[in-house]
Scaffold this active site. Structure first.
Site, PDB file in Angstrom:
ATOM      1  N   HIS A 238       0.828  -1.247   0.046  1.00 54.11           N
ATOM      2  CA  HIS A 238      -0.066  -0.195   0.074  1.00 54.11           C
ATOM      3  C   HIS A 238       1.010   1.163   0.009  1.00 54.11           C
ATOM      4  CE1 HIS A 238      -3.784  -2.495   0.756  1.00 54.11           C
ATOM      5  NE2 HIS A 238      -3.128  -3.024   1.764  1.00 54.11           N
ATOM      6  N   GLU A 265      -1.273  -6.598  -2.200  1.00 47.56           N
ATOM      7  CA  GLU A 265      -2.448  -5.578  -1.866  1.00 47.56           C
ATOM      8  C   GLU A 265      -2.131  -4.481  -2.626  1.00 47.56           C
ATOM      9  OE1 GLU A 265      -3.682  -5.495   2.256  1.00 47.56           O
ATOM     10  OE2 GLU A 265      -3.464  -7.815   2.347  1.00 47.56           O
TER      11      GLU A 265
HETATM   12  O1  9MR Z   1      -9.974  -3.472   2.212  1.00 51.47           O
HETATM   13  C1  9MR Z   1     -10.662  -3.990   3.377  1.00 51.47           C
HETATM   14  C2  9MR Z   1     -11.307  -3.485   3.964  1.00 51.47           C
HETATM   15  O2  9MR Z   1     -12.806  -3.425   3.285  1.00 51.47           O
HETATM   16  C3  9MR Z   1     -11.768  -3.684   5.541  1.00 51.47           C
HETATM   17  O3  9MR Z   1     -12.746  -2.614   6.183  1.00 51.47           O
HETATM   18  C4  9MR Z   1     -10.373  -3.465   6.072  1.00 51.47           C
HETATM   19  C5  9MR Z   1     -10.805  -3.909   7.430  1.00 51.47           C
HETATM   20  O4  9MR Z   1      -9.688  -3.874   8.349  1.00 51.47           O
HETATM   21  O5  9MR Z   1      -9.564  -4.364   5.576  1.00 51.47           O
HETATM   22  C6  9MR Z   1      -9.309  -4.026   4.520  1.00 51.47           C
HETATM   23  O6  9MR Z   1      -8.333  -4.804   3.704  1.00 51.47           O
HETATM   24  C7  9MR Z   1      -6.833  -4.938   4.534  1.00 51.47           C
HETATM   25  C8  9MR Z   1      -6.299  -6.376   4.385  1.00 51.47           C
HETATM   26  O7  9MR Z   1      -7.178  -7.379   4.858  1.00 51.47           O
HETATM   27  C9  9MR Z   1      -5.210  -6.361   5.069  1.00 51.47           C
HETATM   28  N1  9MR Z   1      -3.957  -5.510   4.753  1.00 51.47           N
HETATM   29  C10 9MR Z   1      -4.786  -3.884   4.794  1.00 51.47           C
HETATM   30  C11 9MR Z   1      -5.861  -4.096   3.873  1.00 51.47           C
HETATM   31  C12 9MR Z   1      -6.410  -2.655   3.973  1.00 51.47           C
HETATM   32  O8  9MR Z   1      -6.892  -2.046   5.061  1.00 51.47           O
END
Ligand code: 9MR
Length: 459
Positions: A238, A265
């Site tokens: 990210h 990601e």
């Molecule tokens: O994109 C995901 C979001 O919809 C959720 O609300 C969030 C909850 O913590 O998680 C996001 O995905 C995450 C991923 O599972 C792990 N790495 C970070 C991602 C972005 O926050």
């Protein structure tokens, strides 16, 4: 004269034709020109994936792009602990199953995300600690990996277990407080449940050589040296407005430990550098032969958890952005994964007993051996059953468990009894074994099973 000129013209055409043919051959052998991310990645032996919110699979503007451009998917939320085990022991796979079906129907592989994470735990797990939490966590890994067995290319077995900042240490969490060996216990349970899936550790802020990525590097090196089954490391990526200069070198140092690496990601802050950063990340992956694929965390800017960052490859109308072009060009320009990759070190722990010890010729009936993954208060037993010289049409393995030990869950066998003398019979698909053939089953328990020995009876 006319005749000679005609001949010269014919020769020229022939030579030009040969040159053109040679040039075409040269071009196809050194470069390719896929016109979608999935085709271009596949030509290089890699995948290009997207995180999917399964609710969007019914929006055609979304699925049109997903199916055209991506050959790998990961559930943005639907395979997490709170989604898959909302109440203890009650499992819900609706969203995950839907994504797997979509993937299978569209030639896509699936990344599983994530078996254990300190976030997005169901309320009941958040309130647990100690060996109760450890047992619940390992049971979760076993159940979910068993449900999706054979359908997952790679699992994020453990997500985000390291602290940010300069410590290079583990992050504090309820899982970490169950004991430092919780990560390896999770990997062993995942391997037992789905031996075909690649097992990854996944984290963020690991986009260069820094204290956090070095902490993870040391863990992976330790796991490899002790035979803990880990196959890959995910770099979430990210990203902001710049990229670490040693991004590729960091991927390479992990690959050199004997694990695959994946960009899991990817999303990048909008602005002047976005397209360049996307291109540079893609080139870095292409330049590391064990970098097997890239996943962006969403499809269109408006699908992203980063909201106004406009962090993805497609705008909200589904148009390709400049970043898309840079990624596609980098995929097309990059080298393919060598067809004959360096041989992997064995994935099985070196401490595993040989399946057919030379000093112990196969019994006429069957023989069994057990390997235990134990922690304070619990264990997972993986049992190998080897048919003797006449093969089996069924088998039954018995153990006498020490007092205090109890079987809580079994896979690839049917248990009778849970304490003391317990027996495990084959299920319908693994009872019939040819001479010397091996099959495996497993069970999880509370207490300690150390020192148990199996006896095997064939029918
Ligand atoms: O994109 C995901 C979001 O919809 C959720 O609300 C969030 C909850 O913590 O998680 C996001 O995905 C995450 C991923 O599972 C792990 N790495 C970070 C991602 C972005 O926050």
């Amino acid at each position: 004269m006319n005749h000679r000129r005609a001949l010269r013209a014919a020769v020229t055409i022939a030579v030009t034709g040969a040159l053109a043919a040679a040039m075409t051959m040269t071009l196809t052998s050194t470069a390719s020109a896929g016109t979608t991310l999935r085709a271009s990645a596949a030509e290089k032996g890699r995948y290009f994936g997207a995180a999917v919110a399964t609710g969007k699979l019914s929006t055609s503007a979304y699925t049109t792009i997903l199916n055209r451009e991506f050959n790998s998917v990961v559930a943005e939320n639907e395979m997490k602990w709170d989604a898959t085990e909302p109440q203890q022991g009650r499992f819900s796979y609706t969203g995950g199953d839907r994504l797997v079906s979509h993937a299978q129907a569209n030639g896509m592989s699936v990344r599983g995300h994530a078996l254990l994470w300190y976030q997005q735990q169901p309320g009941w797990a958040q309130n647990m600690s100690g060996s109760a939490l450890r047992n619940a966590a390992i049971n979760h890994v076993t159940q979910v990996a068993t449900h999706f067995r054979g359908k997952i290319y790679a699992w994020d077995v453990v997500n985000e277990a390291f602290a940010d900042g300069n410590s290079g240490a583990r992050r504090d969490s309820n899982l970490q407080r169950t004991g430092n060996d919780w990560i390896e216990a999770a990997f062993r349970a995942a391997r037992a449940a789905d031996p075909g899936a690649k097992l990854c550790y996944n984290d963020y802020n690991t986009d260069g050589i820094n204290a956090k990525s070095t902490g993870i590097y040391n863990m992976v090196r330790d796991f490899k040296s002790r035979g803990v089954p880990i196959d890959c490391v995910g770099f979430q990526s990210h990203l902001g407005t710049s990229l670490a200069g040693d991004y590729q070198a960091n991927l390479q140092r992990f690959a050199d430990l004997g694990v695959d690496v994946q960009i899991t990601e990817l999303d990048v802050m909008t602005g002047g550098n976005q397209a360049n950063i996307y291109g540079a990340v893609t080139r870095a992956c292409m330049n590391v032969s064990r970098c097997t694929g890239i996943t962006t965390w969403g499809v269109r800017d408006c699908d992203s958890w980063r909201g106004s960052d406009n962090a993805l490859l497609f705008d909200c109308n589904g148009n390709k952005k400049a970043a898309y072009t840079n990624v596609l060009n980098a995929l097309n320009a990059g080298p393919a994964i060598p067809t004959d990759p360096p041989t992997d070190p064995p994935t099985d722990p070196p401490t595993d007993p040989p399946t057919d010890p030379p000093t112990d010729p196969p019994a006429v009936g069957c023989s069994a051996s057990v390997s235990l993954n134990s922690w304070t208060g619990g264990f997972v037993a993986t049992v190998k059953v080897t048919a003797g010289s006449t093969g089996t049409s069924g088998w039954n393995v018995g153990f006498t468990l020490p007092s205090g030990a109890s079987v809580t869950n079994t896979w690839s066998a049917t248990a009778s009894g849970s304490t003391g003398a317990v027996r495990f019979a084959n299920v319908n698909y693994n009872g019939r074994l040819g001479a010397g053939q091996v099959t495996e089953f497993g069970f999880q328990g509370t207490g300690s099973a150390s020192g148990v020995t199996p006896t095997c009876t064939a029918s």
